[in-house]
Design an enzyme around this catalytic site. Structure first.
Site, short mmCIF file in Angstrom:
data_model
loop_
_atom_site.label_atom_id
_atom_site.label_comp_id
_atom_site.label_asym_id
_atom_site.label_seq_id
_atom_site.Cartn_x
_atom_site.Cartn_y
_atom_site.Cartn_z
N SER A 18 67.71 -16.47 9.05
CA SER A 18 66.86 -18.29 10.23
C SER A 18 65.93 -18.29 8.68
O SER A 18 66.73 -19.85 9.05
CB SER A 18 66.77 -17.31 10.75
OG SER A 18 66.65 -16.50 12.06
N ARG A 76 70.20 -6.24 7.11
CA ARG A 76 72.17 -6.87 6.03
C ARG A 76 71.41 -6.37 4.62
O ARG A 76 72.54 -6.19 4.40
CB ARG A 76 70.32 -8.02 6.27
CG ARG A 76 71.24 -8.98 7.19
CD ARG A 76 69.90 -10.40 7.81
NE ARG A 76 68.57 -9.60 7.80
CZ ARG A 76 68.31 -10.65 7.98
NH1 ARG A 76 68.53 -11.78 7.60
NH2 ARG A 76 66.95 -10.23 8.26
N HIS A 89 72.96 -12.87 14.16
CA HIS A 89 71.96 -12.49 15.72
C HIS A 89 72.85 -12.00 16.88
O HIS A 89 72.79 -11.47 17.03
CB HIS A 89 70.78 -13.13 15.89
CG HIS A 89 69.53 -13.16 15.01
ND1 HIS A 89 69.32 -14.55 14.57
CD2 HIS A 89 68.65 -12.78 14.57
CE1 HIS A 89 68.18 -14.42 14.03
NE2 HIS A 89 67.56 -12.94 14.33
N LYS A 140 52.29 -16.59 13.19
CA LYS A 140 54.17 -16.79 12.04
C LYS A 140 54.24 -17.93 12.27
O LYS A 140 54.75 -18.40 13.90
CB LYS A 140 54.79 -15.88 12.60
CG LYS A 140 55.32 -14.88 11.86
CD LYS A 140 56.95 -14.38 11.94
CE LYS A 140 57.51 -13.42 11.08
NZ LYS A 140 58.56 -12.45 11.43
P1 ADP Z 1 61.57 -10.89 12.13
O1 ADP Z 1 60.91 -12.49 12.63
O2 ADP Z 1 61.82 -10.25 13.77
O3 ADP Z 1 62.59 -10.23 11.42
P2 ADP Z 1 64.69 -12.01 12.94
O4 ADP Z 1 64.59 -13.41 13.86
O5 ADP Z 1 64.16 -12.94 11.71
O6 ADP Z 1 63.19 -11.75 13.28
O7 ADP Z 1 65.51 -11.22 12.87
C1 ADP Z 1 65.39 -10.03 14.56
C2 ADP Z 1 66.27 -9.00 14.44
O8 ADP Z 1 67.56 -9.32 13.85
C3 ADP Z 1 65.94 -8.27 12.99
O9 ADP Z 1 66.13 -7.06 12.71
C4 ADP Z 1 66.76 -9.34 11.13
O10 ADP Z 1 67.03 -8.10 10.80
C5 ADP Z 1 67.45 -9.08 12.03
N1 ADP Z 1 69.04 -9.90 11.75
C6 ADP Z 1 68.82 -11.13 11.12
N2 ADP Z 1 69.95 -11.80 10.62
C7 ADP Z 1 70.78 -10.98 10.71
C8 ADP Z 1 72.07 -11.00 9.60
N3 ADP Z 1 72.79 -11.82 9.24
N4 ADP Z 1 72.71 -9.32 10.16
C9 ADP Z 1 72.55 -9.05 11.30
N5 ADP Z 1 71.41 -8.41 11.70
C10 ADP Z 1 70.08 -9.93 11.36
#
Ligand code: ADP
Length: 187
Positions: A144, A106, A33, A57
């Site tokens: 996450s 990703r 992130h 969630k």
């Molecule tokens: P959500 O539940 O909305 O998917 P996340 O916190 O899991 O929330 O992810 C938020 C955003 O960050 C999403 O667009 C996700 O694809 C992106 N993201 C999460 N991890 C990574 C990573 N390692 N590299 C690039 N983007 C990421």
């Protein structure tokens, strides 16, 4: 005193600023992130990290805990604004001066869900675009969810999340925190 996180980007030259909204669960925030946020700051004047307060969630960290972690990580980066929102993202975006929604990709497996969400948001607000940034090669495997899984089993997640997050995960999972780390962490 309750302060308005948006106040920082509401200024005289408000309309001139390019603002992106990066919404997500951030449960917890990872270096994947953070990498997206830092790269977005090369393009945008401000990035609003918008933590979704979604009761549907099941999250490990409360919204308050997630807010505290992200705020602490970006405490020295004034162009990152950290906030939370409830309900429809498009309604929240409308209250800001953001021009795009920022999301990270990703793998191709992310694409279908992201494509549907972006299309839905665009149909709800035709002026709103979603900008996708590819993950960095160092973080394509970081999510996450996997961080929580590994941490819950006592695996090392150092280097994949900030030290503050490592500590919070250990506290959640009641894992031992070494003395060196308790006093030596520079987060
Ligand atoms: P959500 O539940 O909305 O998917 P996340 O916190 O899991 O929330 O992810 C938020 C955003 O960050 C999403 O667009 C996700 O694809 C992106 N993201 C999460 N991890 C990574 C990573 N390692 N590299 C690039 N983007 C990421």
């Amino acid at each position: 005193m309750k302060c308005d996180p948006m106040a920082r980007i509401k200024g005289k030259d408000d309309k001139m600023k390019k603002v992106a909204i990066y919404p997500g669960s951030f449960d917890p925030i990872t270096y994947g992130h953070i990498d997206i946020i830092e790269r977005a700051l090369e393009i945008f004047d401000n990035v609003i990290v918008a933590i979704a307060n979604n009761s549907e969630k099941k999250a490990l960290f409360t919204v308050e805990e997630r807010l505290e972690m992200v705020k602490s990580i970006f405490k020295d980066t004034p162009n990152v604004i950290v906030d939370s929102f409830k309900g429809l993202l498009v309604n929240y975006v409308a209250k800001t001066n953001a021009i795009v929604i920022l999301r990270g990709l990703r793998a191709t497996s992310d694409f279908e869900y992201e494509f549907h969400m972006a299309s839905m948001n665009r149909s709800l607000n035709t002026h709103l675009d979603t900008l996708f940034m590819m993950t960095s090669k160092d973080y394509f495997f970081v999510s996450s969810r996997t961080i929580k899984e590994v941490a819950s089993l006592g695996g090392a997640v150092e280097g994949l999340v900030p030290n503050l997050v490592v500590r919070r995960l250990k506290e959640k999972f009641k894992l031992p925190i070494t003395k060196k780390k308790q006093i030596g962490w520079d987060d």
